[in-house]
Design a protein around this motif. Structure first.
Motif, PDB file in Angstrom:
ATOM      1  N   ASP A 110     -13.255  35.787  16.009  1.00 22.95           N
ATOM      2  CA  ASP A 110     -12.943  34.714  16.952  1.00 22.95           C
ATOM      3  C   ASP A 110     -11.432  34.553  17.085  1.00 22.95           C
ATOM      4  O   ASP A 110     -10.913  34.305  18.178  1.00 22.95           O
ATOM      5  CB  ASP A 110     -13.579  33.413  16.462  1.00 22.95           C
ATOM      6  CG  ASP A 110     -13.571  32.338  17.523  1.00 22.95           C
ATOM      7  OD1 ASP A 110     -13.959  32.630  18.672  1.00 22.95           O
ATOM      8  OD2 ASP A 110     -13.178  31.199  17.214  1.00 22.95           O
ATOM      9  N   VAL A 111     -10.730  34.738  15.972  1.00 25.86           N
ATOM     10  CA  VAL A 111      -9.265  34.655  15.980  1.00 25.86           C
ATOM     11  C   VAL A 111      -8.658  35.846  16.716  1.00 25.86           C
ATOM     12  O   VAL A 111      -7.762  35.705  17.555  1.00 25.86           O
ATOM     13  CB  VAL A 111      -8.727  34.596  14.537  1.00 25.86           C
ATOM     14  CG1 VAL A 111      -7.204  34.710  14.527  1.00 25.86           C
ATOM     15  CG2 VAL A 111      -9.156  33.297  13.864  1.00 25.86           C
ATOM     16  N   ASN A 149      -8.406  36.453  20.994  1.00 26.92           N
ATOM     17  CA  ASN A 149      -7.269  36.096  21.847  1.00 26.92           C
ATOM     18  C   ASN A 149      -6.199  37.179  21.818  1.00 26.92           C
ATOM     19  O   ASN A 149      -5.551  37.460  22.834  1.00 26.92           O
ATOM     20  CB  ASN A 149      -6.670  34.763  21.381  1.00 26.92           C
ATOM     21  CG  ASN A 149      -7.585  33.592  21.641  1.00 26.92           C
ATOM     22  OD1 ASN A 149      -8.342  33.596  22.608  1.00 26.92           O
ATOM     23  ND2 ASN A 149      -7.549  32.596  20.772  1.00 26.92           N
ATOM     24  N   GLY A 150      -6.024  37.794  20.655  1.00 28.99           N
ATOM     25  CA  GLY A 150      -5.046  38.860  20.538  1.00 28.99           C
ATOM     26  C   GLY A 150      -5.407  40.063  21.385  1.00 28.99           C
ATOM     27  O   GLY A 150      -4.539  40.707  21.986  1.00 28.99           O
ATOM     28  N   LEU A 151      -6.699  40.383  21.438  1.00 31.23           N
ATOM     29  CA  LEU A 151      -7.147  41.520  22.245  1.00 31.23           C
ATOM     30  C   LEU A 151      -6.870  41.288  23.719  1.00 31.23           C
ATOM     31  O   LEU A 151      -6.522  42.229  24.454  1.00 31.23           O
ATOM     32  CB  LEU A 151      -8.641  41.761  22.020  1.00 31.23           C
ATOM     33  CG  LEU A 151      -9.031  42.302  20.644  1.00 31.23           C
ATOM     34  CD1 LEU A 151     -10.547  42.315  20.486  1.00 31.23           C
ATOM     35  CD2 LEU A 151      -8.457  43.695  20.426  1.00 31.23           C
ATOM     36  N   ARG A 152      -6.997  40.058  24.172  1.00 30.84           N
ATOM     37  CA  ARG A 152      -6.673  39.753  25.568  1.00 30.84           C
ATOM     38  C   ARG A 152      -5.201  40.055  25.858  1.00 30.84           C
ATOM     39  O   ARG A 152      -4.844  40.486  26.949  1.00 30.84           O
ATOM     40  CB  ARG A 152      -6.962  38.292  25.879  1.00 30.84           C
ATOM     41  CG  ARG A 152      -8.428  37.917  25.877  1.00 30.84           C
ATOM     42  CD  ARG A 152      -8.635  36.551  26.498  1.00 30.84           C
ATOM     43  NE  ARG A 152      -9.900  35.976  26.107  1.00 30.84           N
ATOM     44  CZ  ARG A 152     -10.077  35.154  25.084  1.00 30.84           C
ATOM     45  NH1 ARG A 152      -9.036  34.792  24.353  1.00 30.84           N
ATOM     46  NH2 ARG A 152     -11.268  34.691  24.778  1.00 30.84           N
ATOM     47  N   GLY A 153      -4.362  39.802  24.852  1.00 26.61           N
ATOM     48  CA  GLY A 153      -2.931  40.040  25.022  1.00 26.61           C
ATOM     49  C   GLY A 153      -2.581  41.508  25.124  1.00 26.61           C
ATOM     50  O   GLY A 153      -1.635  41.889  25.808  1.00 26.61           O
ATOM     51  N   ILE A 157     -19.146  41.858  10.960  1.00 28.81           N
ATOM     52  CA  ILE A 157     -19.298  41.209  12.256  1.00 28.81           C
ATOM     53  C   ILE A 157     -20.786  41.071  12.570  1.00 28.81           C
ATOM     54  O   ILE A 157     -21.543  42.031  12.452  1.00 28.81           O
ATOM     55  CB  ILE A 157     -18.606  42.025  13.367  1.00 28.81           C
ATOM     56  CG1 ILE A 157     -17.113  42.141  13.092  1.00 28.81           C
ATOM     57  CG2 ILE A 157     -18.836  41.383  14.738  1.00 28.81           C
ATOM     58  CD1 ILE A 157     -16.397  43.110  14.016  1.00 28.81           C
ATOM     59  N   GLY A 158     -21.202  39.871  12.965  1.00 30.82           N
ATOM     60  CA  GLY A 158     -22.572  39.612  13.372  1.00 30.82           C
ATOM     61  C   GLY A 158     -22.633  39.218  14.837  1.00 30.82           C
ATOM     62  O   GLY A 158     -21.752  39.575  15.627  1.00 30.82           O
ATOM     63  N   ASN A 159     -23.654  38.454  15.184  1.00 30.62           N
ATOM     64  CA  ASN A 159     -23.845  38.088  16.587  1.00 30.62           C
ATOM     65  C   ASN A 159     -22.672  37.283  17.149  1.00 30.62           C
ATOM     66  O   ASN A 159     -22.155  37.590  18.226  1.00 30.62           O
ATOM     67  CB  ASN A 159     -25.140  37.292  16.738  1.00 30.62           C
ATOM     68  CG  ASN A 159     -25.447  36.951  18.183  1.00 30.62           C
ATOM     69  OD1 ASN A 159     -25.639  37.825  19.013  1.00 30.62           O
ATOM     70  ND2 ASN A 159     -25.505  35.662  18.493  1.00 30.62           N
ATOM     71  N   GLU A 160     -22.249  36.238  16.424  1.00 33.95           N
ATOM     72  CA  GLU A 160     -21.166  35.389  16.924  1.00 33.95           C
ATOM     73  C   GLU A 160     -19.866  36.171  17.040  1.00 33.95           C
ATOM     74  O   GLU A 160     -19.098  35.992  17.993  1.00 33.95           O
ATOM     75  CB  GLU A 160     -20.981  34.176  15.996  1.00 33.95           C
ATOM     76  CG  GLU A 160     -22.175  33.237  15.948  1.00 33.95           C
ATOM     77  CD  GLU A 160     -22.548  32.732  17.333  1.00 33.95           C
ATOM     78  OE1 GLU A 160     -21.628  32.382  18.102  1.00 33.95           O
ATOM     79  OE2 GLU A 160     -23.749  32.690  17.641  1.00 33.95           O
ATOM     80  N   GLY A 161     -19.622  37.049  16.058  1.00 37.34           N
ATOM     81  CA  GLY A 161     -18.419  37.867  16.120  1.00 37.34           C
ATOM     82  C   GLY A 161     -18.440  38.843  17.281  1.00 37.34           C
ATOM     83  O   GLY A 161     -17.420  39.098  17.924  1.00 37.34           O
ATOM     84  N   LEU A 162     -19.612  39.393  17.560  1.00 39.54           N
ATOM     85  CA  LEU A 162     -19.742  40.326  18.679  1.00 39.54           C
ATOM     86  C   LEU A 162     -19.526  39.609  20.007  1.00 39.54           C
ATOM     87  O   LEU A 162     -18.871  40.141  20.916  1.00 39.54           O
ATOM     88  CB  LEU A 162     -21.122  40.989  18.646  1.00 39.54           C
ATOM     89  CG  LEU A 162     -21.395  42.087  19.675  1.00 39.54           C
ATOM     90  CD1 LEU A 162     -20.326  43.169  19.631  1.00 39.54           C
ATOM     91  CD2 LEU A 162     -22.777  42.686  19.449  1.00 39.54           C
ATOM     92  N   LEU A 163     -20.043  38.408  20.130  1.00 45.99           N
ATOM     93  CA  LEU A 163     -19.821  37.618  21.342  1.00 45.99           C
ATOM     94  C   LEU A 163     -18.328  37.348  21.542  1.00 45.99           C
ATOM     95  O   LEU A 163     -17.806  37.447  22.659  1.00 45.99           O
ATOM     96  CB  LEU A 163     -20.592  36.302  21.257  1.00 45.99           C
ATOM     97  CG  LEU A 163     -22.112  36.384  21.426  1.00 45.99           C
ATOM     98  CD1 LEU A 163     -22.759  35.064  21.028  1.00 45.99           C
ATOM     99  CD2 LEU A 163     -22.479  36.745  22.859  1.00 45.99           C
ATOM    100  N   ALA A 164     -17.637  37.006  20.442  1.00 47.38           N
ATOM    101  CA  ALA A 164     -16.196  36.751  20.515  1.00 47.38           C
ATOM    102  C   ALA A 164     -15.439  38.018  20.885  1.00 47.38           C
ATOM    103  O   ALA A 164     -14.487  37.990  21.677  1.00 47.38           O
ATOM    104  CB  ALA A 164     -15.690  36.203  19.181  1.00 47.38           C
ATOM    105  N   LEU A 165     -15.862  39.148  20.315  1.00 44.52           N
ATOM    106  CA  LEU A 165     -15.221  40.425  20.627  1.00 44.52           C
ATOM    107  C   LEU A 165     -15.323  40.743  22.107  1.00 44.52           C
ATOM    108  O   LEU A 165     -14.325  41.103  22.747  1.00 44.52           O
ATOM    109  CB  LEU A 165     -15.873  41.543  19.811  1.00 44.52           C
ATOM    110  CG  LEU A 165     -15.491  42.977  20.199  1.00 44.52           C
ATOM    111  CD1 LEU A 165     -13.994  43.216  19.994  1.00 44.52           C
ATOM    112  CD2 LEU A 165     -16.312  43.989  19.423  1.00 44.52           C
TER     113      LEU A 165
END
Length: 209
Positions: A45-46, A49-53, A68-76
């Motif tokens: 999740d942290v 935002n960096g990947l967008r940059g 990484i699980g479901n929530e992490g994959l959604l954030a990715l």
């Protein structure tokens, strides 16, 4: 940039990395974060935002064995919005057994992105039939090479979803790795139905041992 998992980096350092990447100053082409169990869903999740940059300059992203699980994959997937130049996505050895929503989001991102992913690695992720159903269409239509090796939780039901996707005229998969999946005779029949209508596949790897 390579940060191996044996560095034992904590959450504070991931936040600092996010700040650096989000600034847009660091236009990385390759980012290797394999084996970092400290990432997890919270860390992903942290980093999102960096990947967008980083944006379209990123070509290779490795996040295998990073808890990484479901929530992490959604954030990715949310963070990959601007990564339109991505060619390789390595997510092997993360637990996606309950990540149908995340895999569906990944599929949607693939289908809505202008790029064609060359390599998608999802080996040993405990993907379920439901998860493969959510993933199959986007992965088949927008990936050149798809690696699903070692997902022993996939049954004939899931293979039928995959077969439907590779039978489609829009399928672009050229290499499909299904080794170490208990395909069986029924699964082979299901896959054969998909192959009959496929125009793109050049290599198929099958070995349930």
């Amino acid at each position: 940039l390579t940060i191996w998992g044996d560095n034992n980096i904590g959450s504070d350092c991931w936040s600092e990395l996010e700040t650096l990447l989000e600034s847009g100053v660091c236009k990385l082409k390759k980012l290797y974060l394999d084996g970092n169990n400290y990432i997890g869903n919270e860390g992903m999740d942290v980093l999102s935002n960096g990947l967008r940059g980083i944006g379209s300059s990123l070509k290779v992203l490795h996040l295998s064995d990073s808890s990484i699980g479901n929530e992490g994959l959604l954030a990715l997937v949310d963070g990959l919005t601007n990564c339109t130049g991505l060619e390789t996505l390595q997510l092997s050895r993360n637990d996606f057994s309950s990540a149908a929503a995340g895999l569906g989001s990944l599929s949607d991102w693939l289908q809505n992105s202008p790029m064609i992913l060359k390599y998608l690695f999802l080996d040993n992720c405990r993907i379920s039939d439901e998860g493969l159903h959510a993933l199959a269409e986007g992965a088949a239509n927008q990936c050149r090479e798809l690696y699903l090796r070692g997902n022993e939780t996939i049954t004939t039901v899931g293979l039928r979803y995959l077969s439907d996707s590779i039978r489609s005229d829009s399928c672009r998969v050229e290499s499909l790795d299904l080794e170490c999946i208990p395909v069986g005779d029924e699964g082979l029949e299901v896959l054969a139905q998909g192959l009959l209508g496929n125009q793109s596949l050049r290599s198929l790897y099958l070995d349930d041992g």
